[in-house]
Design a protein around this motif. Structure first.
Motif, PDB file in Angstrom:
ATOM      1  N   ALA A 145     -66.607 -10.913 -85.490  1.00 54.40           N
ATOM      2  CA  ALA A 145     -68.017 -11.045 -85.884  1.00 54.40           C
ATOM      3  C   ALA A 145     -68.944 -10.494 -84.805  1.00 54.40           C
ATOM      4  CB  ALA A 145     -68.347 -12.506 -86.178  1.00 54.40           C
ATOM      5  N   ARG A 146     -68.656 -10.799 -83.561  1.00 49.05           N
ATOM      6  CA  ARG A 146     -69.489 -10.291 -82.462  1.00 49.05           C
ATOM      7  C   ARG A 146     -69.404  -8.772 -82.374  1.00 49.05           C
ATOM      8  NH1 ARG A 146     -67.114 -14.761 -80.200  1.00 49.05           N
ATOM      9  NH2 ARG A 146     -65.683 -13.539 -78.909  1.00 49.05           N
ATOM     10  N   LEU A 185     -65.847 -22.726 -81.709  1.00 45.74           N
ATOM     11  CA  LEU A 185     -64.546 -22.066 -81.686  1.00 45.74           C
ATOM     12  C   LEU A 185     -64.653 -20.595 -82.065  1.00 45.74           C
ATOM     13  CD1 LEU A 185     -62.418 -24.911 -83.288  1.00 45.74           C
ATOM     14  CD2 LEU A 185     -62.265 -24.094 -80.928  1.00 45.74           C
ATOM     15  N   LEU A 186     -65.633 -20.268 -82.891  1.00 45.39           N
ATOM     16  CA  LEU A 186     -65.906 -18.874 -83.245  1.00 45.39           C
ATOM     17  C   LEU A 186     -66.599 -18.126 -82.102  1.00 45.39           C
ATOM     18  CD1 LEU A 186     -67.161 -19.440 -86.890  1.00 45.39           C
ATOM     19  CD2 LEU A 186     -65.196 -18.019 -86.283  1.00 45.39           C
ATOM     20  N   GLY A 187     -67.067 -18.853 -81.106  1.00 46.59           N
ATOM     21  CA  GLY A 187     -67.825 -18.222 -80.031  1.00 46.59           C
ATOM     22  C   GLY A 187     -69.142 -17.668 -80.512  1.00 46.59           C
ATOM     23  N   ALA A 188     -69.754 -18.373 -81.467  1.00 43.91           N
ATOM     24  CA  ALA A 188     -70.980 -17.886 -82.111  1.00 43.91           C
ATOM     25  C   ALA A 188     -72.186 -18.254 -81.263  1.00 43.91           C
ATOM     26  CB  ALA A 188     -71.099 -18.488 -83.513  1.00 43.91           C
ATOM     27  N   GLU A 222     -58.309 -28.253 -85.468  1.00 41.32           N
ATOM     28  CA  GLU A 222     -58.774 -27.437 -84.342  1.00 41.32           C
ATOM     29  C   GLU A 222     -57.594 -26.779 -83.636  1.00 41.32           C
ATOM     30  OE1 GLU A 222     -61.135 -27.913 -80.104  1.00 41.32           O
ATOM     31  OE2 GLU A 222     -61.471 -29.390 -81.685  1.00 41.32           O
ATOM     32  N   GLY A 223     -56.566 -27.550 -83.352  1.00 33.15           N
ATOM     33  CA  GLY A 223     -55.397 -26.983 -82.706  1.00 33.15           C
ATOM     34  C   GLY A 223     -54.695 -25.952 -83.569  1.00 33.15           C
ATOM     35  N   ALA A 224     -54.663 -26.205 -84.874  1.00 25.90           N
ATOM     36  CA  ALA A 224     -53.954 -25.311 -85.785  1.00 25.90           C
ATOM     37  C   ALA A 224     -54.678 -23.984 -85.996  1.00 25.90           C
ATOM     38  CB  ALA A 224     -53.749 -26.006 -87.132  1.00 25.90           C
ATOM     39  N   HIS A 225     -56.005 -23.991 -85.951  1.00 24.25           N
ATOM     40  CA  HIS A 225     -56.760 -22.800 -86.366  1.00 24.25           C
ATOM     41  C   HIS A 225     -57.631 -22.187 -85.265  1.00 24.25           C
ATOM     42  CE1 HIS A 225     -55.396 -23.768 -90.351  1.00 24.25           C
ATOM     43  NE2 HIS A 225     -56.028 -24.917 -90.361  1.00 24.25           N
ATOM     44  N   LYS A 226     -57.567 -22.741 -84.046  1.00 22.41           N
ATOM     45  CA  LYS A 226     -58.493 -22.253 -83.026  1.00 22.41           C
ATOM     46  C   LYS A 226     -58.257 -20.790 -82.671  1.00 22.41           C
ATOM     47  CE  LYS A 226     -55.857 -24.068 -79.063  1.00 22.41           C
ATOM     48  NZ  LYS A 226     -55.916 -24.986 -77.893  1.00 22.41           N
ATOM     49  N   GLU A 227     -57.001 -20.346 -82.677  1.00 19.58           N
ATOM     50  CA  GLU A 227     -56.744 -18.944 -82.329  1.00 19.58           C
ATOM     51  C   GLU A 227     -57.296 -18.006 -83.399  1.00 19.58           C
ATOM     52  OE1 GLU A 227     -52.668 -18.216 -81.409  1.00 19.58           O
ATOM     53  OE2 GLU A 227     -52.636 -19.625 -79.706  1.00 19.58           O
ATOM     54  N   GLU A 228     -57.109 -18.353 -84.660  1.00 16.71           N
ATOM     55  CA  GLU A 228     -57.628 -17.510 -85.729  1.00 16.71           C
ATOM     56  C   GLU A 228     -59.150 -17.534 -85.751  1.00 16.71           C
ATOM     57  OE1 GLU A 228     -57.327 -14.995 -89.238  1.00 16.71           O
ATOM     58  OE2 GLU A 228     -56.325 -15.304 -87.307  1.00 16.71           O
ATOM     59  N   LEU A 229     -59.750 -18.693 -85.487  1.00 17.92           N
ATOM     60  CA  LEU A 229     -61.209 -18.772 -85.413  1.00 17.92           C
ATOM     61  C   LEU A 229     -61.738 -17.935 -84.244  1.00 17.92           C
ATOM     62  CD1 LEU A 229     -61.684 -22.548 -86.233  1.00 17.92           C
ATOM     63  CD2 LEU A 229     -62.500 -20.633 -87.623  1.00 17.92           C
ATOM     64  N   ARG A 283     -74.242 -12.401 -87.201  1.00 25.82           N
ATOM     65  CA  ARG A 283     -74.702 -13.734 -86.791  1.00 25.82           C
ATOM     66  C   ARG A 283     -74.233 -14.749 -87.835  1.00 25.82           C
ATOM     67  NH1 ARG A 283     -81.014 -15.617 -85.709  1.00 25.82           N
ATOM     68  NH2 ARG A 283     -80.515 -17.403 -84.363  1.00 25.82           N
ATOM     69  N   LEU A 284     -73.574 -15.821 -87.368  1.00 27.07           N
ATOM     70  CA  LEU A 284     -72.959 -16.787 -88.271  1.00 27.07           C
ATOM     71  C   LEU A 284     -73.732 -18.100 -88.278  1.00 27.07           C
ATOM     72  CD1 LEU A 284     -69.242 -16.168 -87.262  1.00 27.07           C
ATOM     73  CD2 LEU A 284     -70.480 -15.190 -89.206  1.00 27.07           C
TER      74      LEU A 284
END
Length: 278
Positions: A91-92, A132-135, A77-84, A97-98
């Motif tokens: 996507a938004r 984390l994607l804000g989906a 989560e810490g490593a990839h949260k910015e990219e996610l 829609r994911l």
């Protein structure tokens, strides 16, 4: 209005969000390599979809392979949260829609506490990815799993083991299957948890219970606060009942159109992915 999508990979692009590795080979370096490739292809798919008429995409369950396993070697989560977060914003912006869909091994209704523990860990990982994607319209699709010769107790365990999982329930939707749990039975669990029901048309054809497709869809649609989701596929005539064909048969598409009670998001679960568009 119907919006269409497909799961996990794009055959036209040769892109997949579902690369994984063997647990025996799980190291931080190899895991990061797979994640980077999966995230790269997720972006490729998201950018390809809108001009080709697709609004939904199911992310592969192995987006971060073995993320829910206790031996996972780093803080994903810490490593990839910015990219996610970046990909979620993309996507938004593109109107995508994911969703995610853990496999049959995820079974919160199991009588085995270890299976329940592993299942909840996988569901928490999936829900965390969507968060984390804000989906905001994200969906986490799940089957009810086994009945273990005690259907009512299995259903109660399923509901009780999920009742306190707030982040999971935020995204959760329950799906019927072709053997054990009909739409009518899935509705019972979904109503107890306050989540939506995804009707899978092929599963319903094989295990309709007492409901017609139109009745099943009408009842399932009433469980959704947002746009309902439906899974559409056709039977592969050369394989076991429930095996998906490469394309969606015209008669299955027309049967769904005739039964739909309103607008829906339709996930094409054919083996042909984006090529299966009716």
């Amino acid at each position: 209005m119907i919006r269409l999508g497909y799961p996990c990979e794009n055959l036209t692009l040769g892109a997949t969000t579902n690369r994984t590795l063997r647990l025996a080979h799980l190291t931080e370096e190899r895991a990061r390599e797979k994640v980077a490739e999966n995230l790269r292809d997720l972006e490729r798919v998201l950018r390809w979809n809108p001009p080709h008429g697709f609004t939904l995409f199911r992310i592969g369950q192995h987006l971060i392979p073995f993320a829910s396993h206790p031996l996972f070697p780093y803080d994903w989560e810490g490593a990839h949260k910015e990219e996610l977060a970046r990909l979620g914003a993309l996507a938004r912006a593109l109107g995508q829609r994911l969703s995610m869909h853990p496999g049959q091994y995820v079974n919160p209704g199991s009588p085995d506490p270890k299976v329940v523990e592993r299942s909840l860990a996988e569901l928490r990982y999936s829900a965390r990815v969507l968060a984390l994607l804000g989906a905001e319209e994200g969906v986490l699709v799940l089957h009810l799993g086994g009945a273990y010769g005690e259907r009512e107790r299995a259903l109660r365990r399923f509901v009780e083991n999920l009742r306190g999982e707030k982040e999971v329930l935020r995204f959760l939707a329950l799906e019927n299957d072709e053997r054990l749990w009909s739409v009518e039975e899935v509705l019972e669990a979904a109503e107890a948890l306050g989540v939506g029901v995804v009707v899978d048309t092929l599963h319903h054809a094989l295990n309709p219970g007492r409901l017609s497709l139109a009745e099943a869809l009408r009842l399932a649609f009433s469980t959704w606060r947002g746009r309902p989701k439906v899974h559409l596929s056709s039977q592969d005539p050369t394989k076991r009942p429930g095996a998906h064909a490469f394309l969606v048969a015209r008669e299955d598409w027309e049967r769904l159109l005739a039964a739909l009670p309103g607008p829906a998001d339709v996930m094409l679960e054919a083996k042909g992915k984006e090529k299966a568009r009716p």
